[in-house]
Structure formats: C-alpha cells, structure tokens
Design a protein around this motif. Structure first.
Motif, PDB file in Angstrom:
ATOM      1  N   LEU A 198      14.554  -1.781  13.799  1.00 37.89           N
ATOM      2  CA  LEU A 198      13.247  -2.429  13.777  1.00 37.89           C
ATOM      3  C   LEU A 198      12.156  -1.417  13.434  1.00 37.89           C
ATOM      4  O   LEU A 198      11.275  -1.692  12.620  1.00 37.89           O
ATOM      5  N   LYS A 199      12.231  -0.245  14.009  1.00 37.07           N
ATOM      6  CA  LYS A 199      11.249   0.803  13.724  1.00 37.07           C
ATOM      7  C   LYS A 199      11.312   1.207  12.248  1.00 37.07           C
ATOM      8  O   LYS A 199      10.280   1.365  11.591  1.00 37.07           O
ATOM      9  N   GLU A 200      12.524   1.347  11.709  1.00 34.61           N
ATOM     10  CA  GLU A 200      12.682   1.697  10.291  1.00 34.61           C
ATOM     11  C   GLU A 200      12.136   0.589   9.395  1.00 34.61           C
ATOM     12  O   GLU A 200      11.493   0.855   8.387  1.00 34.61           O
ATOM     13  N   ARG A 201      12.396  -0.655   9.767  1.00 33.44           N
ATOM     14  CA  ARG A 201      11.901  -1.798   8.983  1.00 33.44           C
ATOM     15  C   ARG A 201      10.381  -1.812   8.961  1.00 33.44           C
ATOM     16  O   ARG A 201       9.763  -2.016   7.920  1.00 33.44           O
ATOM     17  N   ARG A 202       9.779  -1.563  10.099  1.00 37.58           N
ATOM     18  CA  ARG A 202       8.312  -1.549  10.172  1.00 37.58           C
ATOM     19  C   ARG A 202       7.737  -0.395   9.362  1.00 37.58           C
ATOM     20  O   ARG A 202       6.722  -0.551   8.701  1.00 37.58           O
ATOM     21  N   ALA A 203       8.377   0.766   9.422  1.00 42.71           N
ATOM     22  CA  ALA A 203       7.901   1.914   8.648  1.00 42.71           C
ATOM     23  C   ALA A 203       8.000   1.610   7.162  1.00 42.71           C
ATOM     24  O   ALA A 203       7.090   1.928   6.387  1.00 42.71           O
ATOM     25  N   SER A 204       9.074   0.979   6.742  1.00 40.75           N
ATOM     26  CA  SER A 204       9.265   0.611   5.340  1.00 40.75           C
ATOM     27  C   SER A 204       8.209  -0.395   4.899  1.00 40.75           C
ATOM     28  O   SER A 204       7.640  -0.276   3.814  1.00 40.75           O
ATOM     29  N   GLN A 205       7.934  -1.382   5.742  1.00 39.65           N
ATOM     30  CA  GLN A 205       6.913  -2.379   5.403  1.00 39.65           C
ATOM     31  C   GLN A 205       5.536  -1.737   5.301  1.00 39.65           C
ATOM     32  O   GLN A 205       4.763  -2.061   4.417  1.00 39.65           O
ATOM     33  N   SER A 206       5.240  -0.804   6.204  1.00 43.54           N
ATOM     34  CA  SER A 206       3.943  -0.113   6.158  1.00 43.54           C
ATOM     35  C   SER A 206       3.808   0.679   4.873  1.00 43.54           C
ATOM     36  O   SER A 206       2.754   0.699   4.243  1.00 43.54           O
ATOM     37  N   PHE A 207       4.890   1.337   4.471  1.00 47.79           N
ATOM     38  CA  PHE A 207       4.880   2.105   3.233  1.00 47.79           C
ATOM     39  C   PHE A 207       4.665   1.182   2.039  1.00 47.79           C
ATOM     40  O   PHE A 207       3.846   1.450   1.171  1.00 47.79           O
ATOM     41  N   GLU A 208       5.398   0.071   2.010  1.00 50.02           N
ATOM     42  CA  GLU A 208       5.262  -0.890   0.910  1.00 50.02           C
ATOM     43  C   GLU A 208       3.830  -1.452   0.855  1.00 50.02           C
ATOM     44  O   GLU A 208       3.273  -1.612  -0.218  1.00 50.02           O
ATOM     45  N   ASP A 209       3.257  -1.735   2.010  1.00 52.44           N
ATOM     46  CA  ASP A 209       1.887  -2.251   2.053  1.00 52.44           C
ATOM     47  C   ASP A 209       0.912  -1.214   1.516  1.00 52.44           C
ATOM     48  O   ASP A 209      -0.009  -1.535   0.769  1.00 52.44           O
ATOM     49  N   ALA A 210       1.124   0.042   1.891  1.00 51.14           N
ATOM     50  CA  ALA A 210       0.235   1.130   1.430  1.00 51.14           C
ATOM     51  C   ALA A 210       0.345   1.314  -0.078  1.00 51.14           C
ATOM     52  O   ALA A 210      -0.659   1.461  -0.780  1.00 51.14           O
ATOM     53  N   VAL A 211       1.556   1.284  -0.585  1.00 51.87           N
ATOM     54  CA  VAL A 211       1.774   1.484  -2.025  1.00 51.87           C
ATOM     55  C   VAL A 211       1.214   0.302  -2.810  1.00 51.87           C
ATOM     56  O   VAL A 211       0.583   0.479  -3.844  1.00 51.87           O
ATOM     57  N   SER A 212       1.420  -0.908  -2.313  1.00 49.63           N
ATOM     58  CA  SER A 212       0.926  -2.080  -3.055  1.00 49.63           C
ATOM     59  C   SER A 212      -0.608  -2.076  -3.106  1.00 49.63           C
ATOM     60  O   SER A 212      -1.199  -2.622  -4.019  1.00 49.63           O
ATOM     61  N   GLY A 213      -1.235  -1.456  -2.139  1.00 44.69           N
ATOM     62  CA  GLY A 213      -2.691  -1.367  -2.130  1.00 44.69           C
ATOM     63  C   GLY A 213      -3.241  -0.424  -3.190  1.00 44.69           C
ATOM     64  O   GLY A 213      -4.430  -0.438  -3.506  1.00 44.69           O
ATOM     65  N   LEU A 214      -2.369   0.396  -3.781  1.00 43.97           N
ATOM     66  CA  LEU A 214      -2.799   1.334  -4.815  1.00 43.97           C
ATOM     67  C   LEU A 214      -2.889   0.685  -6.188  1.00 43.97           C
ATOM     68  O   LEU A 214      -3.481   1.243  -7.096  1.00 43.97           O
ATOM     69  N   TYR A 215      -2.280  -0.483  -6.342  1.00 41.63           N
ATOM     70  CA  TYR A 215      -2.240  -1.123  -7.658  1.00 41.63           C
ATOM     71  C   TYR A 215      -3.100  -2.340  -7.723  1.00 41.63           C
ATOM     72  O   TYR A 215      -3.377  -3.047  -6.912  1.00 41.63           O
TER      73      TYR A 215
END
Length: 132
Positions: free
Chosen positions: A115-132
């Motif tokens: 669950l912690k890994e999934r949340r970290a991955s989602q946070s990363f994806e959210d951060a990256v998607s905010g760059l485009y």
C-alpha cells in the motif's frame, strides 16, 4: 493511521498492538455502525481500514457502503474465513485486499508495504502529470 473495525475484542486489540509496534496510529471500533463516526472524528487522516467481514453478515458491499461515499480514497482490507471470501469477490466489491483468518502478521506487514509503495507511485505519477 489504520482504523480497525472488529467485533472480537481480542482480535481488535491484537491487530492494533501489532500495528502500533510497526509505528502506525490506530483507531478502534467494535461495531460496523461506529465506523463512519470513527472515520469522521479521527484526529489524523485514516490511511487504511481493516474490517471483519463477519460484522456485515458476509456481505462485502454492506461492509464498505456506510463509509465509501464519504471516504472513497481509503483502502479497505477485509478479514474473513476462506470459505466466505475470494479474491475476485473482494475486488468486485472495491476492497484493496483481504486477510484470511487466522492471518499471519507477515501478511499484514506485506500488505502495508504494498500500500505504501502504491501510494508513493501514485504521488510520483501525479507530480509528473502536473509537469505536462
């Protein structure tokens, strides 16, 4: 912060003690009706709900319906006997996972890590998607 919804006091206390030993805050409730109130009054945001399926007369949807609309982002882990619950049923009902009774503490720890890994991955994806 983990909310534990469990009728059996011994199981509720044992799970909470184990989670606290791993550094997690816990909230406990002994009746399904108290779960929504516990979630709404928690001092810290709840990251996970562990619920005993027996509380809902073996109805997966009944376990999640009281709080799911108000707290859709909180993953739910169901505890159940192997005769009651299958992985396919759990996924169809929108739960994050399940623990077969009796479960080993290692199973719970592995679920928390995932669950912690999934949340970290989602946070990363959210951060990256905010760059485009």
């Amino acid at each position: 912060h983990v909310c534990i919804a469990e009728i059996e006091n011994y199981a509720r206390q044992t799970i909470a003690e184990h989670l606290r030993s791993l550094g997690h805050l816990t909230s406990l409730c002994s009746a399904p009706e108290a779960l929504l109130e516990t979630l709404n009054s928690a001092q810290e945001p709840v990251d996970l709900i562990i619920a005993d399926l027996a509380q809902a007369n073996n109805d997966h949807k009944q376990t999640t319906e009281p709080f799911a609309p108000a707290h859709p982002a909180i993953p739910v882990v169901l505890r159940a006997s192997s005769e009651v619950l299958s992985a396919a049923e759990a996924v169809r009902c929108g739960v994050y996972g399940y623990l077969i009774k009796p479960f080993r503490s290692e199973e719970l720890e592995l679920m928390l890590i995932r669950l912690k890994e999934r949340r970290a991955s989602q946070s990363f994806e959210d951060a990256v998607s905010g760059l485009y």
